[in-house]
Write an enzyme that holds these catalytic residues in place. Structure first.
Site, short mmCIF file in Angstrom:
data_model
loop_
_atom_site.label_atom_id
_atom_site.label_comp_id
_atom_site.label_asym_id
_atom_site.label_seq_id
_atom_site.Cartn_x
_atom_site.Cartn_y
_atom_site.Cartn_z
N ASP A 54 5.70 8.97 -0.33
CA ASP A 54 6.67 8.00 -0.84
C ASP A 54 7.98 8.66 -1.21
O ASP A 54 7.99 9.74 -1.81
CB ASP A 54 6.11 7.32 -2.10
N GLU B 64 2.90 -5.37 1.24
CA GLU B 64 2.12 -5.40 0.00
C GLU B 64 2.15 -6.78 -0.63
O GLU B 64 3.22 -7.35 -0.85
CB GLU B 64 2.67 -4.36 -1.00
N LYS C 135 7.94 7.13 3.32
CA LYS C 135 7.90 5.67 3.12
C LYS C 135 8.94 5.27 2.10
O LYS C 135 9.08 5.93 1.06
CB LYS C 135 6.51 5.25 2.64
N ASP D 88 3.89 6.84 -4.81
CA ASP D 88 4.47 6.97 -6.15
C ASP D 88 3.61 6.20 -7.17
O ASP D 88 3.90 6.22 -8.37
CB ASP D 88 5.95 6.56 -6.19
O1 KIV Z 1 2.51 4.06 -4.10
C1 KIV Z 1 1.54 3.59 -3.50
O2 KIV Z 1 0.39 3.95 -3.73
C2 KIV Z 1 1.80 2.57 -2.50
C3 KIV Z 1 0.61 1.80 -2.01
C4 KIV Z 1 0.28 0.76 -3.00
C5 KIV Z 1 0.81 1.25 -0.68
O3 KIV Z 1 2.90 2.34 -2.13
#
Ligand code: KIV
Length: 275
Positions: A95, A193, A124, A56
């Protein structure tokens, strides 16, 4: 069916959850990167990344927002579908955007759309102990899940900004417990993170599932970076863990290849990228 899955466009079999588990067991670093469209997906595939995330973060690097909060499920599905068309070997993760996993049923419906319409193989979601029931429910429906801990960009308005998490012992302890609970609930991967390198090392050693880090030190099982940071496209001040992989390279493919190789050979991240 399996033959088609394994051979489509690639000399090597596609990466699966089992591949990631084997890589952790054998100490092989998992090279991961975000991606948002088919053309870059083809480059990331050619560079031989193991995991590709339709993050995201697209809300910030593609749409120009200050945070990931405005990103919708339809946005992620749109980009995921494009990325899926460009990939053959890497494992595709997507995501779940802000407020798309507010209950187990809502999460299941939305994870289903990411997989069926977007082509994602793993979803995720951000969160600690509060997401255990959701992870358990998704895992109970045989959905592969990555649990994102540490700095959670969807929570920035509550936590007060993009800051390193887990410097205080109480917070670090809670994160260790959350990581274990999420693994026990069925998470197949944990993503950390922006946390101190020592905490990244400890959580990675504590878990049997693979741990992928971004700003979490050199000892996680794998690394992930935002594609536009790897290629030095993102304007403005960069987080400490970002490295410009275009230095010394004259094409996006060469830059992505340099990143993948640096992760595999443990040349990235170094102490200067760590908290
Ligand atoms: O949204 C994203 O790109 C992420 C990464 C920073 C791991 O969650």
């Amino acid at each position: 069916m399996y033959t088609q899955l394994q051979l489509r466009g690639s000399a090597r079999p596609p990466v699966t959850v089992a591949t990631l588990g084997r890589m952790k067991a054998e100490g092989e670093k998992i090279a991961s990167i975000t991606c948002y469209d088919a053309s870059y997906a083809a480059l990331v595939d050619e560079a031989d990344a193991d995991v590709v995330l339709v993050g995201d973060s697209l809300g910030m690097v593609i749409q120009g927002h200050d945070t990931t909060v405005p990103v919708t499920l339809d946005d992620v599905i749109y980009h995921c579908r494009a990325v899926a068309r460009g990939l053959s070997r890497p494992f595709l993760m997507a995501d779940m955007p802000f407020m798309t996993y507010t209950s187990p049923d809502v999460a299941l419906q939305n994870a289903m759309r990411l997989m069926q319409e977007g082509g994602a193989k793993m979803v995720k979601l951000e969160g600690g102990a509060s997401q255990v029931a959701i992870v358990e429910f998704l895992a109970g429906h045989d959905i592969a899940v990555c649990a994102h801990l540490g700095l959670k960009p969807q929570s920035v308005h509550k936590t007060g900004g993009f800051r390193v998490q887990g410097r205080e012992e109480a917070v670090a302890d809670q994160m260790r417990r959350d990581a274990k609970s999420l693994q026990d609930a069925g998470a197949d991967v944990v993503l950390l993170e922006c946390i101190p390198a020592q905490l990244g090392k400890e959580i990675t050693a504590d878990l049997h599932v693979p741990v992928i880090g971004i700003g979490a030190g050199p000892d996680t099982d794998g690394q992930i970076l935002v594609l536009y940071d790897v290629l030095d496209i993102t304007p403005g001040r960069k987080p400490r863990f970002v490295q410009n992989f275009m230095t010394g390279h004259d094409s996006p493919l060469a830059g992505i290849q340099a990143y993948v190789q640096a992760v595999r050979s443990r040349a990235y991240p170094t102490a200067e990228h760590c908290f």
